[in-house]
Design an enzyme around this catalytic site. Structure first.
Site, PDB file in Angstrom:
ATOM      1  N   GLY A 155      37.208  59.690 -17.625  1.00  0.00           N
ATOM      2  CA  GLY A 155      36.832  58.438 -18.267  1.00  0.00           C
ATOM      3  C   GLY A 155      36.907  58.575 -19.773  1.00  0.00           C
ATOM      4  O   GLY A 155      36.897  59.680 -20.324  1.00  0.00           O
ATOM      5  N   CYS A 156      36.951  57.430 -20.455  1.00  0.00           N
ATOM      6  CA  CYS A 156      37.058  57.450 -21.914  1.00  0.00           C
ATOM      7  C   CYS A 156      35.783  58.012 -22.543  1.00  0.00           C
ATOM      8  O   CYS A 156      35.849  58.900 -23.409  1.00  0.00           O
ATOM      9  CB  CYS A 156      37.355  56.056 -22.452  1.00  0.00           C
ATOM     10  SG  CYS A 156      36.360  54.732 -21.724  1.00  0.00           S
TER      11      CYS A 156
END
Lengths: 345, 345, 345, 345
Positions: free
Chosen positions: C148-149
């Site tokens: 995920g970012c």
């Protein structure tokens, strides 16, 4: 590798030149100059460039510039280029100037709108660098006067139609809108965030110095002296330029004929994307690219033609077109270094 | 206190009505309706209004609406108002409608651009609510069709000049730019942040339904049928509308005469601020206010007049003008509730 | 040329994959799928790509996908990937999944925060694609769960320091700020321009599903179970992610020791740029790039360490890191296709 | 009518004072001074104010100021106020100073972070103008040192909890985010639009001068010397400030107890809006208002309390709170002139 110098590398157009030249496969960036930042690493001024650009900005010195480079871009405010370019050209360097100093064939037009010109003898040598229109002349040029951003967005849609006499040269109105980067990197009250956000406004209405620049090329295309009413506006965004042109069809041209004329003119162009009929351009779709997207609409009720064009003011409107001109001058593929894939947003 | 109802209170224009009516000294907000949010507190939909607005949105019910109110604002999509307004007017309520349903005197013009009109008999009764131009008729109206935002910005500068025959009714071009709130509060791909930021674009070029609305009033002013070429654009900002109008002087009018005509016309106006010659308007300066600022410029080279006007599309372009019309209808000070001091940024 | 397919190509992460793969020198884009836009040309959905991407989106079909490709990126909402990836891996395709479905080694953690996992047997096979930390495992992976970012921005600065026991695993607080593109391309009330502009807000405070994802890797690094307090916020900008981490030094580490640890860890990294002491990162400087810039500051008064990291959420936080992982898997230069020169603005 | 003067009226805080005082029912604006714009009409500097503010800016002159006014606001950079305020107070004027010069009880703290203080004898007289906390003292003050924007956003949620010993004074971390107007109206490279748009960044990490200001009041509340780790960031928006505070519960306090403590403390407050549990604040919802919205969240996994507060930095963070303090000093309704209805967007 051909060696490149950039004079005035730390303004927005200069920095955009640094970006493009750094990614260009045929040339090598050798020297950057800056009046304000001499002695500072370029990557400290533009930290995005950490690990990418290692050069340090220098004060301008003609001898050193000539020793290190084959081709030179000047991205300085008007007036400075005409002082240094003659020396460079005399020493056999090819020069692309992003200011207005070498855009006018007609020196007195320049002097009327800018200031006395101190290198008028070079104007005849200089080629107006509107790449798609003047490629043949640019090929052999030693000195290119790179077009202003507004003129680029106005001329690309209009020149082919005026040449073919499909629109009325007596009714030409260009309503243009520019992102804020067009105002440059010097801090001004009018460009600080809080004065720009939620602000849209016209400026220099019917008084902008790009107006005579457009008219010189429009008049050549129409083969008669042409006036254009021109209103620039500022849009709260960083990059992008939108021009909406109002004119009338000539010789009973209809939307299809006008669209076809542009289609034919730009059929081999790598950077002008004529949109299908019914589509309108959007600055977001050319952001960070050298494209000029053009749309055509007819207002059948009032029998008027509406042309819509869009560019990134810093790329096709400045640094990108300058590199395109260098490519043409040097015999490279016209698109070398300019085909970075566009961002979806 | 006169009692107010707002039908369709949760769209942007409706919410702006809630804001203005809440601060209005002469009236009291009694009921809000919403198709999507019935049963929800208004302050839960617009949390800025916590502790300020205590009403809960309801489903629309004609009897309840009529019991609770004296004056009703309808801020609904086109087509819905013509279904409910006749009932309200029959019961003696004063109604100000923000849709297009009651803007046209000419029902067939409406039907050509919208849909069949199911309350055509009321069109004659309805007054077009362009406050500065039609105040005399609005005074006695039971039903006001509040103008569109684009027409407001186009008509305020043009009507006086056409009436006085100072500009050419055969060359009228309006290049308009709107903030994104004009597209409403329903989520659309075209209004999400990432598609709007760094995007400037035209839309519905020469096809927007505000075009015939403008022409109806322009034709009255010019006393002959008038066409206007109209291009709307979207600007990456929330509020604000800018219109740049291109026309030609008539009867040898010069900049001073044009400026004076507008000055005289609007000398007692509380909301039209004619700028001194040489100044141009800016959306930031009317944000959140009911002002319309107008600038005048001449392009002497091409002998054209450029009129620049600016409004807040949600205030003078919608809710503010609606309240101004209510003030006129009810005999209040025209500016009651509308003189919140502008924000400096 | 290795052949590439992208499943779910029309969301923002998918479109960013299209951009990067199109410019990648070693691979060729063969097929794009989209649930919403099957049958539409990609360049009609993202008009920036006119003349650049000629593919038309298709419905997903496993056989066709496998015939046409060697490596497949899946950029779909959670849950869909675990339905289609097992089939692709069984047919020998290499897969990089941008959803959460294959990020967790611990299936029950996934199920606690997402939903039942229908391909749990593949979790052991899947490698967590944090390129700089897990390159050795990624090299031989058939299936990569791309991080995920938020976790990427939190883990890159913290993992080396936890491994070396220089910061306290009991005091870990991450205050993150994301651009709006992180919310995706589906129109939502919360992402329309007028609700985002001038809005800064936290969301899912201490409840975001990236929280357990971070903790899995942090616990491995610290070699003990670790909790991190995590608050995501939304910033009114399109791209970019900023994480400010608060922790305490351990074992009497001072700023220099902490800085040196990161310097050593990332000395050969092409994408992590550790800033000189005293400098702080800025989202603008990594926009459109695969860089992660990291700054280190000490608060000597309270003896706390402040780590500041920044990425482009769509590049290093999604599509860029996915391509980086592909490069590692395929034995290409880790940076192939990812070294577009950054824009100065 | 009480007569008001504003010294330094053309910066953003000064202009915001002009806005609020102009709409205030109990007072009258008599004189504006400006170092940069003396002799210019205020409405020419802020054209939003055309037809609304008729005053012309003057050079500061103590005698004239004292002749014309009863209450004076000083909105000048630090250092200037301590030079002029003693003279005003000696002449019996009430003064509210928006700089840091009279915020510190402890003169040596001021000198440590700012410069030598030339009016230290007045510090004891000055009251720290955090309206909700210090109303009793403000009531009788002749001189108020109006709080900084960051301290206002940090102190309003924390002071009640520290007083009641519900949170740990040894773990206080404030991660703050400010709109760009906080940087003032002087053009700086760091505030021009193109450097701000798409930029989010920290600055003065653990070094900001608002840090000791906060600690003075926090220490009083906790009744022991308190350190807070403070990181300010800049958000690409004009107005608004968001503070996310991380601390630990004390004395087994749970979310409900913490929420109740704040609820009780602010139950009669007109400007602090404690949000229902589960809700988080948003800068957009306080834009242009004097509200401070506060949210409370628990991270049960790590047993931490997260407090979220939001203000408009120019209103509750500067001019609004200054007017609130004047209202308290003069015995007006605390909210007089400050209850403009919030805008929905």
């Amino acid at each position: 590798m051909v060696r490149i110098g950039i004079v005035g590398a730390t303004g927005y157009a200069g920095a955009e030149l640094v970006r493009i030249i750094t990614g260009h496969p045929e040339v090598e960036l050798k020297i950057l100059t800056s009046r304000s930042y001499a002695g500072k690493r370029f990557a400290d001024i533009y930290p995005a460039m950490r690990n990418v650009v290692e050069l340090t900005c220098e004060k301008y010195d003609e001898d050193r510039m000539c020793d290190l480079t084959d081709v030179i871009f000047t991205a300085l405010p008007h007036k400075l280029p005409m002082e240094i370019i003659p020396g460079l050209v005399r020493k056999g360097k090819k020069v692309i100037d992003l200011s207005a100093d070498f855009r006018f064939q007609n020196g007195s037009k320049y002097e009327e709108h800018y200031q006395p010109h101190t290198a008028k003898d070079m104007l005849a040598k200089a080629v107006y660098g509107l790449s798609e229109i003047n490629a043949d002349k640019i090929k052999n040029a030693e000195l290119v006067g790179n077009p202003g951003c507004y003129p680029t967005s106005v001329l690309l849609p209009l020149v082919p139609l005026l040449e073919k006499k499909l629109v009325d040269p007596e009714l030409l109105i260009a309503d243009s809108k520019s992102g804020i980067s067009g105002a440059g990197r010097s801090p001004l009250l009018s460009t600080i965030f809080c004065e720009v956000s939620e602000s849209f406004k016209a400026y220099k209405v019917a008084e902008h110095r790009h107006n005579p620049e457009m008219e010189e090329t429009l008049s050549i295309a129409a083969d008669l002296p042409v006036n254009i009413t021109f209103t620039p506006h500022l849009v709260p965004m960083s990059r992008g330029m939108y021009t909406t042109i109002y004119t009338c069809p000539f010789n009973n041209a209809d939307e299809e004929e006008i669209h076809n004329c542009l289609k034919k003119y730009y059929q081999d162009s790598k950077f002008v994307r004529l949109l299908p009929r019914g589509k309108v351009p959007d600055t977001l779709f050319v952001r960070g690219t050298n494209y000029c997207d053009i749309g055509v609409k007819f207002d059948s009720r009032s029998n008027r033609v509406i042309l819509l064009s869009v560019i990134d003011n810093l790329v096709k409107g400045a640094a990108g077109q300058a590199v395109q001109n260098m490519n043409i001058m040097m015999g490279y593929d016209e698109a070398a270094g300019l085909l970075n894939v566009p961002f979806p947003l």
